[in-house]
Motif scaffolding. Structure first.
Motif, PDB file in Angstrom:
ATOM      1  N   GLU A  15       0.855  -1.319  -0.054  1.00 38.14           N
ATOM      2  CA  GLU A  15      -0.067   0.002   0.106  1.00 38.14           C
ATOM      3  C   GLU A  15       0.759   1.326   0.019  1.00 38.14           C
ATOM      4  OE1 GLU A  15      -3.083   1.880   2.898  1.00 38.14           O
ATOM      5  OE2 GLU A  15      -2.909  -0.419   3.095  1.00 38.14           O
ATOM      6  N   LEU A  16       0.707   2.001  -1.101  1.00 37.69           N
ATOM      7  CA  LEU A  16       1.760   3.137  -1.374  1.00 37.69           C
ATOM      8  C   LEU A  16       1.122   4.408  -1.143  1.00 37.69           C
ATOM      9  CD1 LEU A  16       3.856   1.537  -4.275  1.00 37.69           C
ATOM     10  CD2 LEU A  16       4.377   1.532  -1.702  1.00 37.69           C
ATOM     11  N   LEU A  17       1.824   5.338  -0.634  1.00 35.99           N
ATOM     12  CA  LEU A  17       0.950   6.533  -0.244  1.00 35.99           C
ATOM     13  C   LEU A  17       1.820   7.577  -1.215  1.00 35.99           C
ATOM     14  CD1 LEU A  17       1.273   6.937   3.585  1.00 35.99           C
ATOM     15  CD2 LEU A  17      -0.730   5.990   1.874  1.00 35.99           C
ATOM     16  N   GLY A  18       2.972   7.239  -2.024  1.00 36.73           N
ATOM     17  CA  GLY A  18       3.280   8.109  -2.997  1.00 36.73           C
ATOM     18  C   GLY A  18       4.688   8.687  -3.060  1.00 36.73           C
ATOM     19  N   ASN A  19       5.213   8.765  -2.037  1.00 33.36           N
ATOM     20  CA  ASN A  19       6.747   9.377  -1.700  1.00 33.36           C
ATOM     21  C   ASN A  19       7.688   7.839  -1.616  1.00 33.36           C
ATOM     22  OD1 ASN A  19       9.110  10.152  -0.046  1.00 33.36           O
ATOM     23  ND2 ASN A  19       8.503  12.019  -0.746  1.00 33.36           N
ATOM     24  N   VAL A  20       8.313   7.740  -2.258  1.00 31.97           N
ATOM     25  CA  VAL A  20       9.048   6.236  -2.331  1.00 31.97           C
ATOM     26  C   VAL A  20       9.694   6.027  -0.982  1.00 31.97           C
ATOM     27  CG1 VAL A  20      11.248   6.934  -3.481  1.00 31.97           C
ATOM     28  CG2 VAL A  20      10.095   4.726  -3.584  1.00 31.97           C
ATOM     29  N   CYS A  21      10.539   6.841  -0.446  1.00 30.54           N
ATOM     30  CA  CYS A  21      11.484   6.936   0.566  1.00 30.54           C
ATOM     31  C   CYS A  21      10.464   6.700   1.929  1.00 30.54           C
ATOM     32  CB  CYS A  21      12.450   7.779   0.762  1.00 30.54           C
ATOM     33  SG  CYS A  21      12.099   9.448   1.268  1.00 30.54           S
ATOM     34  N   TYR A  44      12.457 -11.502  -2.269  1.00 30.46           N
ATOM     35  CA  TYR A  44      11.347 -11.403  -3.128  1.00 30.46           C
ATOM     36  C   TYR A  44      10.573 -10.201  -2.706  1.00 30.46           C
ATOM     37  CZ  TYR A  44      12.814 -15.917  -4.620  1.00 30.46           C
ATOM     38  OH  TYR A  44      13.459 -17.129  -5.086  1.00 30.46           O
ATOM     39  N   ASP A  45      10.386  -9.928  -1.516  1.00 28.31           N
ATOM     40  CA  ASP A  45       9.624  -8.940  -1.062  1.00 28.31           C
ATOM     41  C   ASP A  45       9.893  -7.497  -1.362  1.00 28.31           C
ATOM     42  OD1 ASP A  45       7.602 -10.719   0.024  1.00 28.31           O
ATOM     43  OD2 ASP A  45       8.585 -10.658   2.127  1.00 28.31           O
ATOM     44  N   LEU A  46      11.236  -7.485  -1.254  1.00 26.33           N
ATOM     45  CA  LEU A  46      12.209  -6.273  -1.520  1.00 26.33           C
ATOM     46  C   LEU A  46      11.849  -5.507  -2.914  1.00 26.33           C
ATOM     47  CD1 LEU A  46      14.133  -3.970  -0.694  1.00 26.33           C
ATOM     48  CD2 LEU A  46      15.994  -5.461  -1.118  1.00 26.33           C
ATOM     49  N   ALA A  47      12.194  -6.911  -3.897  1.00 21.28           N
ATOM     50  CA  ALA A  47      12.052  -6.779  -5.246  1.00 21.28           C
ATOM     51  C   ALA A  47      10.527  -6.373  -5.784  1.00 21.28           C
ATOM     52  CB  ALA A  47      12.339  -8.113  -5.901  1.00 21.28           C
ATOM     53  N   ARG A  48       9.631  -7.083  -4.864  1.00 20.96           N
ATOM     54  CA  ARG A  48       8.108  -6.566  -5.278  1.00 20.96           C
ATOM     55  C   ARG A  48       7.936  -5.097  -4.929  1.00 20.96           C
ATOM     56  NH1 ARG A  48       3.656  -9.640  -5.584  1.00 20.96           N
ATOM     57  NH2 ARG A  48       2.237  -7.741  -6.127  1.00 20.96           N
ATOM     58  N   PHE A  49       8.566  -4.518  -3.785  1.00 16.90           N
ATOM     59  CA  PHE A  49       8.469  -3.551  -3.304  1.00 16.90           C
ATOM     60  C   PHE A  49       9.005  -2.593  -4.358  1.00 16.90           C
ATOM     61  CE2 PHE A  49      10.099   0.756  -2.031  1.00 16.90           C
ATOM     62  CZ  PHE A  49       8.835   1.190  -1.113  1.00 16.90           C
ATOM     63  N   GLY A  50      10.112  -2.845  -5.008  1.00 17.63           N
ATOM     64  CA  GLY A  50      10.710  -2.093  -6.011  1.00 17.63           C
ATOM     65  C   GLY A  50       9.698  -1.953  -7.172  1.00 17.63           C
ATOM     66  N   GLU A  51       9.120  -3.097  -7.581  1.00 19.94           N
ATOM     67  CA  GLU A  51       8.185  -2.929  -8.606  1.00 19.94           C
ATOM     68  C   GLU A  51       7.022  -2.123  -8.399  1.00 19.94           C
ATOM     69  OE1 GLU A  51       5.810  -6.113  -9.843  1.00 19.94           O
ATOM     70  OE2 GLU A  51       5.884  -5.593 -12.097  1.00 19.94           O
ATOM     71  N   ASP A  52       6.565  -2.426  -7.296  1.00 14.53           N
ATOM     72  CA  ASP A  52       5.156  -1.658  -6.756  1.00 14.53           C
ATOM     73  C   ASP A  52       5.254  -0.012  -6.712  1.00 14.53           C
ATOM     74  OD1 ASP A  52       3.907  -4.141  -6.826  1.00 14.53           O
ATOM     75  OD2 ASP A  52       3.579  -4.000  -4.406  1.00 14.53           O
ATOM     76  N   GLY A  54       7.389   1.356  -8.650  1.00 15.15           N
ATOM     77  CA  GLY A  54       8.018   2.002  -9.848  1.00 15.15           C
ATOM     78  C   GLY A  54       9.498   1.941 -10.108  1.00 15.15           C
ATOM     79  N   ILE A  55      10.087   1.486  -9.161  1.00 20.02           N
ATOM     80  CA  ILE A  55      11.547   1.445  -9.405  1.00 20.02           C
ATOM     81  C   ILE A  55      12.111   0.632 -10.229  1.00 20.02           C
ATOM     82  CG2 ILE A  55      13.768   1.266  -8.136  1.00 20.02           C
ATOM     83  CD1 ILE A  55      12.612   2.123  -5.604  1.00 20.02           C
ATOM     84  N   LEU A  56      11.575  -0.654 -10.190  1.00 18.28           N
ATOM     85  CA  LEU A  56      11.868  -1.906 -11.230  1.00 18.28           C
ATOM     86  C   LEU A  56      10.917  -1.967 -11.932  1.00 18.28           C
ATOM     87  CD1 LEU A  56      13.086  -4.462  -8.578  1.00 18.28           C
ATOM     88  CD2 LEU A  56      14.564  -2.777  -9.561  1.00 18.28           C
ATOM     89  N   THR A  57      11.094  -2.236 -13.514  1.00 19.52           N
ATOM     90  CA  THR A  57      10.429  -2.713 -14.210  1.00 19.52           C
ATOM     91  C   THR A  57       9.899  -4.089 -14.244  1.00 19.52           C
ATOM     92  OG1 THR A  57      11.974  -3.482 -15.978  1.00 19.52           O
ATOM     93  CG2 THR A  57      11.177  -1.031 -16.082  1.00 19.52           C
ATOM     94  N   PRO A  58       8.742  -4.554 -14.807  1.00 22.61           N
ATOM     95  CA  PRO A  58       8.324  -5.935 -14.701  1.00 22.61           C
ATOM     96  C   PRO A  58       9.451  -6.829 -15.087  1.00 22.61           C
ATOM     97  CG  PRO A  58       6.580  -4.695 -15.629  1.00 22.61           C
ATOM     98  CD  PRO A  58       7.750  -3.922 -15.393  1.00 22.61           C
ATOM     99  N   GLU A  59      10.358  -6.538 -16.049  1.00 26.73           N
ATOM    100  CA  GLU A  59      11.400  -7.182 -16.525  1.00 26.73           C
ATOM    101  C   GLU A  59      12.591  -7.281 -15.660  1.00 26.73           C
ATOM    102  OE1 GLU A  59       9.928  -4.817 -18.653  1.00 26.73           O
ATOM    103  OE2 GLU A  59       8.483  -6.058 -19.596  1.00 26.73           O
TER     104      GLU A  59
END
Ligand code: ZN
Length: 219
Positions: A15-21, A44-52, A54-59
């Motif tokens: 659940e993201l509020l919009g400010n990444v840090c 896996y959770d960390l990478a998932r956070f990265g994708e959710d 918008g830091i990491l692309t799905p690829e």
């Protein structure tokens, strides 16, 4: 790390509020309860956070998902650094909200992450494509090295975002949610800067419902 690789991406988990840090800080949930809930249980959770976030692309997420079990030491080290950075950020933002000096250890940790981010970023000139011809726009911007170059790469933009916020006047708008069980950090970008809840949908509504029943009881 012995975690079983989760199934390919599902719907957004965090659940993201919009400010990444600040969203990153909130990945330790229920902090005030004394029994905080860890949302980053493994890489896996960390990478998932990265994708959710918008830091990491799905690829890029796929890239890491496929390699965690092949390079468990690297993934474990990135996890350790991620948690250290997150708790350092929490300590710094909490101190500033309470008008206290930022703890030195936390500042050292953030600065170590910033050094790492700086080593992996460069200024590049942006290009736009018009009529199939690339055109130089003249503007320069910071770009990070390819984020798949290291398991900890997603921490670069998080550390940079934290530094940008901490060094800006917006840092005065960082608040902790007024719900005593929540206290998530958020950036109060509301017009009057009187926002009290991390999200109206979650904590704001719960408080409204509580007030409604309290009034009913008194009536
Ligand atoms: Zn809240």
């Amino acid at each position: 790390m012995t975690e079983i690789r989760p199934a390919r991406r599902g719907p957004p988990f965090f659940e993201l509020l919009g400010n990444v840090c600040l969203d990153f800080v909130n990945t330790l949930d229920n902090r005030p309860s004394g029994e905080p809930k860890e949302l980053l249980k493994n890489y896996y959770d960390l990478a998932r956070f990265g994708e959710d976030a918008g830091i990491l692309t799905p690829e890029q997420l796929d890239f890491f998902y496929e390699r965690v079990h092949l390079m468990p030491d690297e993934a474990g080290e990135a996890m350790r650094r991620a948690i250290n950075l997150r708790e350092a950020l929490y300590a710094i933002f909490s101190a500033l909200m309470n008008k206290q000096p930022a703890p030195q250890l936390a500042m050292d940790r953030l600065n170590a992450n910033l050094h790492d981010a700086a080593l992996h970023s460069r200024l590049v000139q942006t290009k736009s494509v018009q009529n199939k011809m690339p055109q130089v726009e003249g503007r320069l911007e910071w770009r990070f090295d390819e984020l798949t170059s290291s398991f900890g790469a997603m921490l670069w933009p998080i550390a940079r975002a934290a530094a940008d916020l901490l060094a800006s006047s917006d840092v005065a708008l960082v608040r902790a949610c007024s719900s005593p069980t929540c206290q998530w950090l958020f950036l109060d970008t509301s017009k009057n800067h009187h926002r009290r809840w991390c999200s109206m949908k979650q904590c704001g509504n719960r408080a409204k419902v509580r007030r409604f029943y309290a009034k009913k009881k008194m009536a």
